[in-house]
Design an enzyme around this catalytic site. Structure first.
Site, PDB file in Angstrom:
ATOM      1  N   TYR A 142       0.815  -1.217   0.000  1.00  0.00           N
ATOM      2  CA  TYR A 142       0.000   0.000   0.000  1.00  0.00           C
ATOM      3  C   TYR A 142       0.850   1.269   0.000  1.00  0.00           C
ATOM      4  O   TYR A 142       0.355   2.339  -0.321  1.00  0.00           O
ATOM      5  CB  TYR A 142      -0.934   0.022   1.219  1.00  0.00           C
ATOM      6  CG  TYR A 142      -1.923  -1.128   1.249  1.00  0.00           C
ATOM      7  CD1 TYR A 142      -1.955  -2.066   0.226  1.00  0.00           C
ATOM      8  CD2 TYR A 142      -2.815  -1.276   2.292  1.00  0.00           C
ATOM      9  CE1 TYR A 142      -2.842  -3.117   0.245  1.00  0.00           C
ATOM     10  CE2 TYR A 142      -3.716  -2.332   2.317  1.00  0.00           C
ATOM     11  CZ  TYR A 142      -3.719  -3.253   1.292  1.00  0.00           C
ATOM     12  OH  TYR A 142      -4.607  -4.288   1.308  1.00  0.00           O
ATOM     13  N   LYS A 192       3.883 -15.545   3.116  1.00  0.00           N
ATOM     14  CA  LYS A 192       3.889 -16.341   1.887  1.00  0.00           C
ATOM     15  C   LYS A 192       5.360 -16.639   1.591  1.00  0.00           C
ATOM     16  O   LYS A 192       5.904 -16.302   0.536  1.00  0.00           O
ATOM     17  CB  LYS A 192       3.215 -15.510   0.775  1.00  0.00           C
ATOM     18  CG  LYS A 192       2.965 -16.245  -0.509  1.00  0.00           C
ATOM     19  CD  LYS A 192       1.819 -17.238  -0.435  1.00  0.00           C
ATOM     20  CE  LYS A 192       1.704 -17.998  -1.746  1.00  0.00           C
ATOM     21  NZ  LYS A 192       0.885 -19.194  -1.662  1.00  0.00           N
ATOM     22  N   ASP A 248      -5.456  -7.230   5.725  1.00  0.00           N
ATOM     23  CA  ASP A 248      -6.661  -6.576   5.213  1.00  0.00           C
ATOM     24  C   ASP A 248      -7.709  -7.649   4.902  1.00  0.00           C
ATOM     25  O   ASP A 248      -8.879  -7.565   5.297  1.00  0.00           O
ATOM     26  CB  ASP A 248      -6.268  -5.809   3.932  1.00  0.00           C
ATOM     27  CG  ASP A 248      -7.359  -4.870   3.454  1.00  0.00           C
ATOM     28  OD1 ASP A 248      -8.424  -4.836   4.076  1.00  0.00           O
ATOM     29  OD2 ASP A 248      -7.141  -4.181   2.436  1.00  0.00           O
ATOM     30  N   ASP A 252     -11.090  -9.236   7.587  1.00  0.00           N
ATOM     31  CA  ASP A 252     -12.488  -9.270   7.148  1.00  0.00           C
ATOM     32  C   ASP A 252     -13.040 -10.697   7.224  1.00  0.00           C
ATOM     33  O   ASP A 252     -14.182 -10.912   7.615  1.00  0.00           O
ATOM     34  CB  ASP A 252     -12.619  -8.765   5.704  1.00  0.00           C
ATOM     35  CG  ASP A 252     -12.880  -7.264   5.655  1.00  0.00           C
ATOM     36  OD1 ASP A 252     -12.647  -6.593   6.683  1.00  0.00           O
ATOM     37  OD2 ASP A 252     -13.308  -6.765   4.601  1.00  0.00           O
TER      38      ASP A 252
END
Ligand code: NAD
Length: 361
Positions: A142, A192, A248, A252
């Site tokens: 980001y 990852k 992020d 959720d």
């Protein structure tokens, strides 16, 4: 006991209703525990644009910087949707997070016994789920440079850069270990590392920090596997720590696993400042009707007592009072179920405050 300074930013839509309801709970904490606050209000979001032309006026920023914690409602609404992106209410929120250097976002996801039906998962799978996702908030794809859409050999190419310094990783990992220490002492680090070098560094730092927290059990999961495990065995997670992008998505997912948006609190923490707000937005469709669920904001205030003021017993009492109120059958319309007692924002908060008193005595 020292006096805590709280900046109160009600914002737009249901923001003023849910924050006012939460102040009832703060007042009850003051009565029961003798905690002293100094509450000062500031403008943010659409109301700030209307009054000053700026979604985050300098005065509000100064107020937040000089406070011990910020309690925020929500920002945004259709009235301001047509403004250019950099003038919209949400810009105020992004700026405040950056200006206060809030590098860790904490999103607890807990299943409340009386609301277990709100989960899309089977009861036996979701029962007992109580986890907290710690998401790094100021680095990663980001913010990394270079970024943009460029032309290369006549073709458009989109670029974002995944970038973390070791210090950026270390501070959030350390915070997650400290949170795990106060909970069930289990930390899941998500990356990852089978593909990404940045994740390799992330994993190395988790291993380095692990030595400072020998009581905490550590598990490493690849993000794709974690997304699966979260729906297969949600109750096995305690604290999850991960980077901005993965967090992020996973936060959720954790929210939906336990059910209702009106019940999800959050905290954004830095080394010097902290901001507490519900996960949901300003719900313009129900604003002004007195029916918004105040619990996400009340639980955010419980986190404020725990993380900013070090008053775990106040946070615990608020959470127990929420649980008792749900057990008694009180529901705002968003979480209604058969045979329950549907009440408005204010009544829900009043009942929670009354239950704080009862549980204490
Ligand atoms: P939203 O979260 O405001 O609402 C989604 C749905 O959930 C709506 O039907 C709403 O009525 C319901 N809902 C949300 N909170 C509730 C509560 N406490 N009690 C009962 N019902 C509740 O999301 P949205 O509709 O996508 O966005 C509305 C506005 O909020 C937009 O302007 C958006 O940009 C803004 N927003 C702000 C924040 C924030 O301030 N942190 C976060 C998300 C969205």
């Amino acid at each position: 006991m020292r006096k805590f300074r709280i900046a109160v930013l009600k914002g737009d839509g249901i923001g003023p209703e849910i924050v006012d309801a939460t102040l009832l709970v703060l007042n009850k904490a003051r009565e029961i525990f003798g905690v002293e606050f100094e509450l000062k209000e500031g403008l943010i979001g659409g109301v700030a644009i209307d009054e000053t032309g700026d979604p985050l006026p300098e005065e509000t920023l100064e107020l937040c910087k000089s406070s011990d914690a910020v309690l925020l409602g929500a920002v945004g609404g259709p009235k301001w949707d047509d403004l250019p992106t950099d003038k919209r209410p949400e810009k105020g929120l992004l700026r405040i997070r950056k200006e206060l250097d809030l590098y860790a976002n904490l999103r607890p996801a807990r299943v409340w016994g009386p609301l277990i039906d709100a989960s899309p998962l089977k009861e036996e799978v979701v029962k007992g789920t109580d986890m907290i996702v710690v998401r790094e908030l100021t680095g990663d794809l980001y913010y990394g440079e270079p970024r943009g859409v460029f032309k290369e050999d006549g073709m458009r190419v989109g670029i974002n850069t995944m970038r973390y310094t070791e210090e950026e990783i270390r501070r959030v990992v350390r915070m997650a270990f400290e949170i795990a220490l106060k909970r069930r002492k289990k930390l899941t680090s998500v990356d990852k590392a089978n593909v990404l070098e940045v994740s390799g560094l992330w994993r190395e730092i988790v291993e380095e920090e692990r030595k400072n927290f020998p009581e905490v059990e550590v598990e490493h999961l690849y993000v794709d596997n974690c997304a699966m495990q979260m729906v297969k065995r949600p109750s096995s997670f305690d604290v999850i720590v991960t980077s901005n992008m993965f967090g992020d998505i996973l936060s959720d997912e954790a929210g939906v696993v336990v059910g209702s948006l009106g019940m999800l609190p959050s905290a954004s923490l830095g080394d010097r400042h902290a901001l507490y707000e519900p996960v949901h937005g300003s719900a313009p469709d129900i604003a002004g009707k007195g029916i918004a669920n105040p619990v996400a904001t009340i639980l955010s205030a419980a986190m404020m007592f725990r993380f900013s003021f070090g008053l775990d017993e106040v946070g615990d009492l608020i959470e127990r009072a929420v649980e008792r109120t749900l057990e008694e059958g009180y529901r705002t319309p968003d979480i209604r179920s058969e045979g329950c007692r549907v009440v408005g924002t204010q009544k829900m908060a009043e009942r929670i405050a009354e239950n704080m008193e009862r549980l204490r005595s």
